[in-house]
Design a protein around this motif. Structure first.
Motif, PDB file in Angstrom:
ATOM      1  N   ALA A 215       0.803  -1.220   0.000  1.00 24.19           N
ATOM      2  CA  ALA A 215       0.000   0.000   0.000  1.00 24.19           C
ATOM      3  C   ALA A 215       0.841   1.276   0.000  1.00 24.19           C
ATOM      4  CB  ALA A 215      -0.963  -0.021   1.187  1.00 24.19           C
ATOM      5  N   PRO A 216       1.858   1.412   0.876  1.00 26.52           N
ATOM      6  CA  PRO A 216       2.658   2.647   0.848  1.00 26.52           C
ATOM      7  C   PRO A 216       3.359   2.865  -0.489  1.00 26.52           C
ATOM      8  CG  PRO A 216       3.014   1.451   2.894  1.00 26.52           C
ATOM      9  CD  PRO A 216       2.268   0.526   1.987  1.00 26.52           C
ATOM     10  N   ALA A 217       3.914   1.778  -1.049  1.00 26.38           N
ATOM     11  CA  ALA A 217       4.599   1.901  -2.341  1.00 26.38           C
ATOM     12  C   ALA A 217       3.627   2.281  -3.441  1.00 26.38           C
ATOM     13  CB  ALA A 217       5.317   0.601  -2.680  1.00 26.38           C
ATOM     14  N   GLN A 218       2.422   1.722  -3.377  1.00 23.20           N
ATOM     15  CA  GLN A 218       1.410   2.041  -4.378  1.00 23.20           C
ATOM     16  C   GLN A 218       1.014   3.512  -4.297  1.00 23.20           C
ATOM     17  OE1 GLN A 218       0.245   0.084  -6.787  1.00 23.20           O
ATOM     18  NE2 GLN A 218      -1.053   1.752  -7.561  1.00 23.20           N
ATOM     19  N   ARG A 219       0.861   4.005  -3.072  1.00 23.85           N
ATOM     20  CA  ARG A 219       0.518   5.422  -2.910  1.00 23.85           C
ATOM     21  C   ARG A 219       1.643   6.315  -3.423  1.00 23.85           C
ATOM     22  NH1 ARG A 219      -1.744   3.614   2.065  1.00 23.85           N
ATOM     23  NH2 ARG A 219       0.161   4.175   3.187  1.00 23.85           N
ATOM     24  N   SER A 220       2.885   5.903  -3.188  1.00 24.34           N
ATOM     25  CA  SER A 220       4.020   6.687  -3.684  1.00 24.34           C
ATOM     26  C   SER A 220       4.032   6.723  -5.200  1.00 24.34           C
ATOM     27  CB  SER A 220       5.332   6.094  -3.156  1.00 24.34           C
ATOM     28  OG  SER A 220       5.407   6.197  -1.754  1.00 24.34           O
ATOM     29  N   ARG A 221       3.739   5.563  -5.823  1.00 28.80           N
ATOM     30  CA  ARG A 221       3.698   5.518  -7.283  1.00 28.80           C
ATOM     31  C   ARG A 221       2.579   6.403  -7.824  1.00 28.80           C
ATOM     32  NH1 ARG A 221       5.115   1.554 -10.616  1.00 28.80           N
ATOM     33  NH2 ARG A 221       7.051   1.651  -9.422  1.00 28.80           N
ATOM     34  N   GLU A 222       1.419   6.351  -7.184  1.00 26.73           N
ATOM     35  CA  GLU A 222       0.296   7.164  -7.646  1.00 26.73           C
ATOM     36  C   GLU A 222       0.613   8.647  -7.519  1.00 26.73           C
ATOM     37  OE1 GLU A 222      -2.898   5.774  -5.247  1.00 26.73           O
ATOM     38  OE2 GLU A 222      -3.250   3.972  -6.466  1.00 26.73           O
ATOM     39  N   ARG A 223       1.253   9.019  -6.417  1.00 27.26           N
ATOM     40  CA  ARG A 223       1.620  10.417  -6.229  1.00 27.26           C
ATOM     41  C   ARG A 223       2.615  10.859  -7.293  1.00 27.26           C
ATOM     42  NH1 ARG A 223      -0.315  15.055  -3.844  1.00 27.26           N
ATOM     43  NH2 ARG A 223       1.408  16.495  -3.468  1.00 27.26           N
ATOM     44  N   ALA A 224       3.567   9.993  -7.587  1.00 32.26           N
ATOM     45  CA  ALA A 224       4.553  10.318  -8.619  1.00 32.26           C
ATOM     46  C   ALA A 224       3.869  10.536  -9.962  1.00 32.26           C
ATOM     47  CB  ALA A 224       5.588   9.202  -8.717  1.00 32.26           C
ATOM     48  N   GLU A 225       2.892   9.706 -10.282  1.00 30.50           N
ATOM     49  CA  GLU A 225       2.187   9.842 -11.552  1.00 30.50           C
ATOM     50  C   GLU A 225       1.360  11.127 -11.600  1.00 30.50           C
ATOM     51  OE1 GLU A 225       0.028   6.228 -11.740  1.00 30.50           O
ATOM     52  OE2 GLU A 225       1.725   5.044 -12.486  1.00 30.50           O
ATOM     53  N   GLN A 226       0.877  11.569 -10.428  1.00 32.60           N
ATOM     54  CA  GLN A 226       0.104  12.808 -10.387  1.00 32.60           C
ATOM     55  C   GLN A 226       0.958  14.032 -10.716  1.00 32.60           C
ATOM     56  OE1 GLN A 226      -1.487  12.578  -6.428  1.00 32.60           O
ATOM     57  NE2 GLN A 226      -3.440  11.712  -7.101  1.00 32.60           N
TER      58      GLN A 226
END
Length: 264
Positions: A190-201
């Motif tokens: 979950a934390p890594a996924q949130r980091s990836r999503e933030r990066a894509e934003q």
């Protein structure tokens, strides 16, 4: 002899007027004030479509063609009317880059062909990133745009059309970095996924900042702070954070390429 030529690009459907009651008369007056002392008006094109946000924008094509023929800068009277229309801003930015043309706005002297893409990316991302258009934030953005434009204009020609050679090669981190060794091969935590999503934003904003001439990690971090874009933790950006985000984006691109190859 005037040092610059301008082609004005006006919109018949815009609100606002001068003493004559005509929106076009108000735009022409703004253009005349801007051009005075800067150069000479080489042409005028009026977008007459009922929908000023029509993606076709036939008047824009005509204005850009006229700019190329006369070596002129495209000049809008009221860029502010399109500040929340990222589709128009992105299209205009792409066309100016494709044709290697300059841009100016009478109501936004800090704007240029360099800043339009950043404006579009910010307009698209503001809701997702939780960015508020406060007077303080907008003042910082205007100052940043003015500085970028002034520094660019001060550079000597270094390629076709006076475009600095760094523009086309200023995205080293986003596409060449290797994925982090800790990237797992299954579903992300979950934390890594949130980091990836933030990066894509923030990816579109990073790309536009790089395209505007930011070469170093510090320059990118300073730009994000000036534009009011919060980091993942809501704090200031630092070069190391930019590095992490760009590595995540690069890892995601490589994973996508591998997955595509496996299913080809």
């Amino acid at each position: 002899m005037p040092s610059d030529f301008f082609v004005s690009y006006l919109h018949a459907g815009l609100a606002g007027s001068d003493r004559s009651g005509s929106p076009l008369a108000a735009q022409r007056a703004a253009v005349a004030r801007y051009v005075r002392g800067r150069g000479r008006l080489a042409g005028e094109v009026v977008e007459t479509g009922a929908d000023r946000r029509d993606s076709e924008q036939p008047g824009l094509r005509e204005a850009l063609t006229l700019c190329r023929l006369r070596g002129a800068t495209l000049l809008m009277a009221e860029l502010g009317a399109f500040s929340e229309d990222p589709a128009f801003l992105r299209h205009l930015s792409a066309e100016l880059r494709r044709l290697d043309l300059r841009f100016a706005a009478a109501d936004s002297p800090e704007a240029s062909e360099l800043t339009l893409g950043i404006m579009a990316a910010l307009a698209e991302a503001e809701d997702r990133l939780g960015v508020s258009r406060t007077p303080e934030t907008m003042a910082r953005r205007h100052e940043f745009y003015a500085r970028v434009t002034a520094e660019w204009r001060a550079q000597p020609p270094a390629g076709k059309g006076g475009t600095p050679a760094s523009t086309s090669t200023s995205m080293p981190a986003a596409g060449t970095a290797r994925p982090a060794a800790a990237a797992d091969h299954g579903s992300l935590a979950a934390p890594a996924q949130r980091s990836r999503e933030r990066a894509e934003q923030v990816a579109p904003i990073l790309s536009e900042i790089r395209a505007a001439g930011a070469l170093t990690l510090e320059q990118v971090a300073n730009a994000l702070n000036a534009l009011g874009v919060p980091s993942a933790r809501g704090n200031r950006w630092y070069p190391m954070q930019v590095t992490r985000v760009e590595k995540r984006l690069a890892a995601g691109r490589e994973a996508h390429v591998v997955e595509h190859a496996l299913h080809a």
